[in-house]
Motif scaffolding. Sequence first.
Motif, PDB file in Angstrom:
ATOM      1  N   MET A 117       0.854  -1.191   0.000  1.00 32.25           N
ATOM      2  CA  MET A 117       0.000   0.000   0.000  1.00 32.25           C
ATOM      3  C   MET A 117       0.888   1.239   0.000  1.00 32.25           C
ATOM      4  N   TRP A 123      -4.095  -2.126   5.476  1.00 31.25           N
ATOM      5  CA  TRP A 123      -4.386  -2.647   4.130  1.00 31.25           C
ATOM      6  C   TRP A 123      -5.746  -3.325   4.091  1.00 31.25           C
ATOM      7  N   ARG A 124      -6.528  -3.010   3.113  1.00 27.87           N
ATOM      8  CA  ARG A 124      -7.766  -3.747   2.867  1.00 27.87           C
ATOM      9  C   ARG A 124      -8.104  -3.630   1.389  1.00 27.87           C
ATOM     10  N   HIS A 125      -8.664  -4.705   0.862  1.00 22.55           N
ATOM     11  CA  HIS A 125      -8.997  -4.691  -0.561  1.00 22.55           C
ATOM     12  C   HIS A 125      -9.971  -5.822  -0.851  1.00 22.55           C
ATOM     13  N   GLY A 126     -11.037  -5.508  -1.569  1.00 21.87           N
ATOM     14  CA  GLY A 126     -12.001  -6.535  -1.987  1.00 21.87           C
ATOM     15  C   GLY A 126     -12.520  -7.362  -0.821  1.00 21.87           C
ATOM     16  N   ARG A 183      -8.714  -8.200   4.616  1.00 29.23           N
ATOM     17  CA  ARG A 183      -7.956  -7.312   5.498  1.00 29.23           C
ATOM     18  C   ARG A 183      -6.509  -7.766   5.571  1.00 29.23           C
ATOM     19  N   CYS A 230      -4.323   0.741  -1.801  1.00 25.99           N
ATOM     20  CA  CYS A 230      -3.922  -0.643  -1.519  1.00 25.99           C
ATOM     21  C   CYS A 230      -3.891  -1.448  -2.802  1.00 25.99           C
ATOM     22  N   ARG A 231      -2.900  -2.291  -2.920  1.00 25.65           N
ATOM     23  CA  ARG A 231      -2.817  -3.164  -4.101  1.00 25.65           C
ATOM     24  C   ARG A 231      -3.703  -4.393  -3.895  1.00 25.65           C
ATOM     25  N   PRO A 232      -4.244  -4.926  -4.971  1.00 26.10           N
ATOM     26  CA  PRO A 232      -5.070  -6.128  -4.823  1.00 26.10           C
ATOM     27  C   PRO A 232      -4.260  -7.308  -4.289  1.00 26.10           C
TER      28      PRO A 232
END
Length: 449
Positions: free
Chosen positions: A170, A222-225, A228, A191-193
């Motif tokens: 991130m 970090w969090r994505h889709g 966590r 944040c990157r996937p």
Amino acid sequence: MSNSKGTTPVAPIPISRKPAPQTTGQTPPGSKTACIRTFGCQMNVHDSDRIRRMIQDSGYAEVQRYEDADLVILNTCYVRENAVDRVKGHLGELNRLRREGRVKKVALTGCIGAAEEARSLERTYNIDLVLGTHNTYELAEFVGLPTMRETYTPELPGTEGEHSAFVTIMTGCNYQCSYCIVPTVRGRMMCRPLDAVVSEVENLVAGGTNYVTLLGQTVDAWRHGGKRFCDLLEAISEVAPRVWFTTSHPSNMEDRTLRAIGERDTIVKRLHLPVQSGSDRMLKLMHRGYKAERYRRKIEVFREAAQGGTLSTDIIVGHPGETEEDHEQTLKLVKDCAFDSAYIFKFSPRRGTEAAGLPGTVPDRVVQRRFLEVLRRVEQNGFERNQRKVGGVEEIYIRHGSTDDGKAIGETWSGHAVHVNSGADPGTYVTATIGSAGPHVLYARDPSG
Ligand code: 5AD
Ligand code: SF4
């Protein structure tokens, strides 16, 4: 260990980098040369890896001395004023070398590049190119590559095929700590996937990387889709033989993550969790979003989950309004948490931050005394905790191969730095008994086998 600049790097382990090929004095006539100097945190070291890739791709040979370089790139830090002073010193020296015709072009990148002050530095020191943290890819164009927006973005892995690599998960930061310039110069959190990070790590491991450090200003945010940080950490711990992460924010640190550190064999049992102050009043003034008690509870969970692991922190002394009582609270917290090491910073006012305009400046001599008091307590903790390791047998990851004195620098699974007499290659392991310990480092007896 302390220095008058107000920081104390107490036992952090420098991440091992393969030294750039030494081309000093041996570059073929006519070939272009570039020198990269990196200031500041591991994010900057990683950004420099990307810059290195760009200049190599465009045919530059990397050199170590300014006077051998056609192009000098200063990748800079803006977090405290002394970082800026250092860069100014280098810029002055570069101006002189340029007047003598020994350096042709100077580029300034990184966090100073993203700050307003960069404009006046550009004029004062005749800098040829100033780039912030979001448009580093423009350097590609400057060094003669076609525009590389897609190629040289944060997605680009820095160092492939080396035994130890950084992976940015991130960038930026969504906090607004009173004293901190980072959100201004690095922007909001991105944040990157998860899949992108995992496949980057898989590629690195396939290319020979044995140690992956996940990087970001607040990695645990970090969090994505719907996932966590702990999900990402667990996924990485499945594919990398050794993992660490830095830096974290106490408000985002989940107990689940702390337990994963203890449970997962491939995660180094070392936590860096900046606390900044032990006083609730100061934590509020700093907008840290937690109280000292909550921090203490996190540490209890970590100590329980990762027994014998190492804990480090960042502490600021002399933030505006800090009283003797606040300072006492910090000393108490340092004792209670028994940090193994800490980066201790004297408050440095950054233009544009809230704290720079706050009343209650703490006099220099008071800051210095408080700094030393915190330092002594951290060193005492570190020494006592390191002593407990003496006599134990440790599997040691070699980070820096041995130098002329035959000593290599390694790291135990508990995250302790160890000096060991070994000719083993970086990225490999040796097993040795700990013979003695200082406040910052362990010393191994000669390794077995
Ligand atoms: N003055 C002193 N220390 C600072 N830090 C960030 N900004 C400042 C400042 N203005 C410290 C914090 C942070 C670390 C990276 O640098 O402790 O965690
Ligand atoms: Fe700065 Fe606070 Fe963000 Fe850390 S969490 S980078 S100290 S604003």
